[in-house]
Design a protein around this motif. Sequence first.
Motif, short mmCIF file in Angstrom:
data_model
loop_
_atom_site.label_atom_id
_atom_site.label_comp_id
_atom_site.label_asym_id
_atom_site.label_seq_id
_atom_site.Cartn_x
_atom_site.Cartn_y
_atom_site.Cartn_z
N ALA A 33 0.98 -1.22 -0.05
CA ALA A 33 -0.02 0.00 -0.05
C ALA A 33 0.88 1.32 -0.05
CB ALA A 33 -0.85 -0.12 1.08
N GLY A 34 0.39 2.22 -0.28
CA GLY A 34 1.01 3.74 -0.18
C GLY A 34 1.13 4.46 -1.70
N LYS A 35 1.97 5.13 -1.77
CA LYS A 35 2.59 6.09 -3.03
C LYS A 35 3.29 5.16 -3.70
CE LYS A 35 4.21 10.71 -4.00
NZ LYS A 35 4.63 12.06 -3.49
N TRP A 36 2.96 5.23 -5.16
CA TRP A 36 3.92 4.68 -6.23
C TRP A 36 4.26 5.59 -7.22
CZ3 TRP A 36 7.09 0.45 -5.22
CH2 TRP A 36 6.65 -0.63 -4.35
N TYR A 37 5.15 5.72 -7.77
CA TYR A 37 5.39 6.12 -9.38
C TYR A 37 5.40 5.34 -10.40
CZ TYR A 37 6.86 10.60 -6.65
OH TYR A 37 6.72 11.65 -5.78
N ARG A 38 4.81 5.63 -11.50
CA ARG A 38 4.99 4.70 -12.98
C ARG A 38 6.04 5.18 -13.42
NH1 ARG A 38 0.32 4.28 -17.03
NH2 ARG A 38 1.27 6.15 -17.73
N VAL A 39 7.16 4.68 -13.36
CA VAL A 39 8.51 4.78 -13.89
C VAL A 39 8.96 4.24 -15.22
CG1 VAL A 39 9.46 5.84 -11.64
CG2 VAL A 39 10.08 3.51 -12.29
N GLY A 40 8.10 3.28 -15.68
CA GLY A 40 8.58 2.58 -16.79
C GLY A 40 6.98 2.02 -17.28
N THR A 73 -6.08 5.44 -6.81
CA THR A 73 -6.16 6.81 -7.55
C THR A 73 -4.95 7.13 -8.18
OG1 THR A 73 -7.86 7.39 -5.58
CG2 THR A 73 -6.78 8.98 -7.02
N MET A 74 -4.82 7.65 -9.40
CA MET A 74 -3.70 7.86 -10.00
C MET A 74 -3.93 9.42 -10.62
SD MET A 74 -1.55 5.25 -10.50
CE MET A 74 -0.64 5.70 -11.94
N TRP A 75 -2.80 10.09 -10.38
CA TRP A 75 -2.84 11.35 -11.04
C TRP A 75 -1.45 11.43 -12.23
CZ3 TRP A 75 -3.00 10.28 -6.10
CH2 TRP A 75 -4.35 10.72 -5.23
N GLN A 76 -1.95 12.35 -13.21
CA GLN A 76 -1.21 12.54 -14.25
C GLN A 76 -1.34 13.95 -14.68
OE1 GLN A 76 -2.85 10.72 -17.97
NE2 GLN A 76 -0.72 10.54 -18.66
N LEU A 77 -0.06 14.50 -14.77
CA LEU A 77 0.07 15.93 -15.41
C LEU A 77 -0.12 15.96 -16.82
CD1 LEU A 77 0.70 18.71 -14.30
CD2 LEU A 77 3.18 18.27 -14.55
N ILE A 171 10.55 4.89 -21.02
CA ILE A 171 10.98 5.32 -19.38
C ILE A 171 10.40 6.93 -19.58
CG2 ILE A 171 12.62 5.71 -17.95
CD1 ILE A 171 12.24 2.85 -18.93
N PRO A 172 9.30 7.16 -18.95
CA PRO A 172 9.00 8.55 -19.03
C PRO A 172 9.73 9.46 -18.46
CG PRO A 172 7.00 7.15 -18.30
CD PRO A 172 8.42 6.26 -18.13
N LEU A 173 9.41 10.73 -18.80
CA LEU A 173 10.50 12.00 -18.14
C LEU A 173 9.95 12.30 -16.59
CD1 LEU A 173 10.52 14.50 -21.18
CD2 LEU A 173 12.34 12.34 -20.31
N VAL A 174 10.86 12.24 -16.12
CA VAL A 174 10.78 12.88 -14.46
C VAL A 174 9.66 14.17 -14.67
CG1 VAL A 174 11.61 13.58 -12.38
CG2 VAL A 174 12.49 11.80 -13.44
N THR A 175 8.78 14.34 -13.92
CA THR A 175 7.97 15.38 -13.85
C THR A 175 7.68 16.20 -12.33
OG1 THR A 175 5.86 14.41 -13.60
CG2 THR A 175 6.66 14.56 -15.83
N GLU A 176 7.12 17.08 -12.39
CA GLU A 176 6.64 17.77 -11.22
C GLU A 176 5.55 16.95 -10.46
OE1 GLU A 176 5.16 21.85 -11.40
OE2 GLU A 176 6.59 22.11 -13.20
N ASP A 177 5.69 16.85 -9.22
CA ASP A 177 4.51 16.03 -8.39
C ASP A 177 3.09 16.51 -8.71
OD1 ASP A 177 5.91 14.15 -7.17
OD2 ASP A 177 5.95 15.05 -5.26
N CYS A 178 2.27 15.69 -8.96
CA CYS A 178 0.93 16.05 -9.49
C CYS A 178 -0.04 15.25 -8.70
CB CYS A 178 0.56 15.66 -11.06
SG CYS A 178 -1.00 15.64 -11.74
N PRO A 179 -0.77 15.77 -7.64
CA PRO A 179 -1.17 16.88 -7.34
C PRO A 179 0.05 17.82 -6.72
CG PRO A 179 -2.17 15.64 -5.82
CD PRO A 179 -1.59 14.80 -6.85
N GLU A 180 0.18 19.06 -6.88
CA GLU A 180 1.15 19.91 -6.57
C GLU A 180 1.34 19.67 -4.91
OE1 GLU A 180 1.60 24.05 -7.77
OE2 GLU A 180 0.67 23.45 -9.83
N GLY A 181 2.49 19.81 -4.23
CA GLY A 181 2.67 19.74 -3.33
C GLY A 181 2.68 18.13 -2.93
N GLY A 182 2.72 17.16 -3.47
CA GLY A 182 2.61 15.89 -3.26
C GLY A 182 1.37 15.15 -2.71
N ILE A 183 1.37 14.19 -2.29
CA ILE A 183 0.11 13.49 -1.97
C ILE A 183 0.30 13.13 -0.37
CG2 ILE A 183 -1.18 11.39 -2.20
CD1 ILE A 183 -0.17 11.40 -5.11
#
Length: 183
Positions: A33-40, A73-77, A171-183
């Motif tokens: 459980a918790g926060k994950w980034y899709r990095v590939g 819940t997934m967030w995408q910029l 391999i997607p580019l690193v981006t700003e956190d979305c939503p801003e300020g993190g989760i």
Amino acid sequence: MKAVLLTVLGALCVLTEGGEVHPQKDFDLQRFAGKWYRVGIAHNADSFKQYRDSFKINVGVLVPMETGSVSLTMWQLKSSGCHSMSFLYEKTDKPGRFKYFSTSSNALKDITIVDTNYDEYALVLKHNPRGGQGSTQVAMYGRKQKLSAELMEKFKAFSLAQGVPEDSIVIPLVTEDCPEGGI
């Protein structure tokens, strides 16, 4: 590099015994459980290639439910701002394997947590069995937006082993956190 590739290939044999991909042994949903980034992301559909340059790192939060299912819940910029999507992954009789109904493809999909160490990375396989051989998507998730070269090589090797063409591994580019300020 050769030693890393041999290690990755050896691990892949364990993950895909007899051609079937198995979920992580002794999968622990609470630890996952918790926060994950899709990095590939990798996909075997021909239509995927036209979008490959538009992918950015997504972030998601996975919350276990009392039933053993998962709320994601997934967030995408995007150019128009931060967008969220919610999914319900229903538990199956195998820990680490889930099902969900995709409204975008109008199909029931299988999701398998193939390999994870819970605090760094997770290798996930999504399969849509609809039509012919169906479609396969492989994703690499990280607790951070950047993983080691060895882990990314593991993702690429596993994707190729699932029949994903090399030019459909992104391999997607690193981006700003979305939503801003993190989760």
